[in-house]
Design a protein around this motif. Sequence first.
Motif, PDB file in Angstrom:
ATOM      1  N   ALA A 244       7.509 -13.372   4.231  1.00 43.14           N
ATOM      2  CA  ALA A 244       8.400 -12.289   3.598  1.00 43.14           C
ATOM      3  C   ALA A 244       7.717 -11.981   1.843  1.00 43.14           C
ATOM      4  O   ALA A 244       7.885 -11.058   1.295  1.00 43.14           O
ATOM      5  CB  ALA A 244       9.983 -12.715   3.697  1.00 43.14           C
TER       6      ALA A 244
ATOM      7  N   TYR B  24       6.416  -8.926  -0.140  1.00 44.22           N
ATOM      8  CA  TYR B  24       6.917  -8.336  -0.686  1.00 44.22           C
ATOM      9  C   TYR B  24       6.006  -8.094  -2.358  1.00 44.22           C
ATOM     10  O   TYR B  24       5.863  -6.695  -2.949  1.00 44.22           O
ATOM     11  CB  TYR B  24       7.728  -8.823  -1.254  1.00 44.22           C
ATOM     12  N   GLU B  25       4.603  -8.771  -1.885  1.00 46.13           N
ATOM     13  CA  GLU B  25       3.629  -8.848  -3.319  1.00 46.13           C
ATOM     14  C   GLU B  25       2.687  -8.479  -2.549  1.00 46.13           C
ATOM     15  O   GLU B  25       1.512  -8.046  -3.419  1.00 46.13           O
ATOM     16  CB  GLU B  25       3.078  -9.685  -3.162  1.00 46.13           C
TER      17      GLU B  25
ATOM     18  N   THR C 192      10.163   3.111  -4.813  1.00 51.95           N
ATOM     19  CA  THR C 192       9.804   1.346  -3.768  1.00 51.95           C
ATOM     20  C   THR C 192       8.308   2.044  -4.862  1.00 51.95           C
ATOM     21  O   THR C 192       8.236   1.655  -5.800  1.00 51.95           O
ATOM     22  CB  THR C 192       9.311   3.085  -2.432  1.00 51.95           C
ATOM     23  N   TRP C 193       7.890   0.467  -4.096  1.00 51.60           N
ATOM     24  CA  TRP C 193       6.703  -0.196  -4.807  1.00 51.60           C
ATOM     25  C   TRP C 193       5.636   1.370  -5.207  1.00 51.60           C
ATOM     26  O   TRP C 193       5.426   1.757  -4.044  1.00 51.60           O
ATOM     27  CB  TRP C 193       5.922  -0.414  -3.521  1.00 51.60           C
TER      28      TRP C 193
END
Length: 404
Positions: free
Chosen positions: A207, A211-212, A403-404
């Motif tokens: 997870a 995320y990263e 978003t990212w």
Amino acid sequence: MGRYTVISADCHAGADLLDYRDYLEPAFRDEFDSWAAAYVNPFADLADADAERNWDSDRRNADLDIEGVAGEVIYPNTIPPFFPSSSLAAVPPETARELELRCAGLRAHNRWLADFCSLSPQRRAGVGQVMLQDLDHAVDEVKQIAALGLRGGVLLPGIPPGAGIPQLYAEHWEPLWVACAEAGVVINHHGGNAGPSPLDGWGSSFAIWVYETHWFAHRALWHLIFSGAMDRHPDLTVVFTEQGAGWIPATLDSLDVAAARYAREGSAIARFAGPTAGSLSLKPSEFWNRQCYVGASFMRPVECAERHTIGIDRIMWGSDYPHLEGTGTFTREALRYTFSGVPPQEVAAMLGGNAAAVYGFDLAALQPLADSIGPTVAEVAEPLTAVPAGASSTVFEPDPIRTW
């Protein structure tokens, strides 16, 4: 303009494992036989019947025809010789011999990819691979990638923390930038390969990695800007693929502020920035507008809304074929979901025109195919009122924020 010429700037392919053997130099084939006999594929999607989408040329073209995709930029997907896992996310080699073997494996992949692209040359632009742990090999292979006609260019690997080699901002890499500039190849930086491995045994590790992972890929942008690589080599083209698009406006704003502070004579922060970062000839946002593109894989409506700030001429849509998170068998619906209400000329640029310019696709040669399979302008303009049953792509996930 009745139909769009769609070019996916993000697709994946590779040979079936044993088919790489003939593409290896003879000196490595006996060792390959021993390695392959003991190898256990860690990815279920590369072991089932649909894995053939990676290497079956006719199956692949038939799938893309159904989705209305006329051209594709091809990144790696299957396991090259002597790698423990996908070359995009493999942990660094630990010994000199392991490095030598992996370099040979990537050379084999590049040769296979050139042959695979030659089966459908107007539709395919292959992206060749290099190993950064051996700079001399990387420089030589860049030249070979160009000689093989892989007009997708070169895949620039990420450098995870603790990899044992300098980060991309280091002067160490100048021979690589020179080689890319002289060969005229596009530099591609794909998401998912620059962060620490998630396989550390902790239940939350994956997870955290998810995320990263995009942020670690984004780092290449400011590494290449603040190191002066883009300034010294204004003809370099750099593409950031499958790492989102919504991050770009805020990041460029932040980089512009940082660059201005680095250049402010007498400021405290300038003393720490170093002479290169403090003397750039352009603002970071101007380097972006001159040299950078985003491979906007399965682009969402919230990202499309940022298109003017990102630059309509900087965006290249991608389907991520054949991955589960990509648009899959619902590409036409995905295009409606994201691009309905967008002026057709802008859609045409983002769906194919920009990729054609960056990767050298011949739009005139693709036109007959696009006239046959491409989504119509009217089709894409019709809003999608409901997510189709069975659609698994992340493009359809509700996302009210950037978003990212």
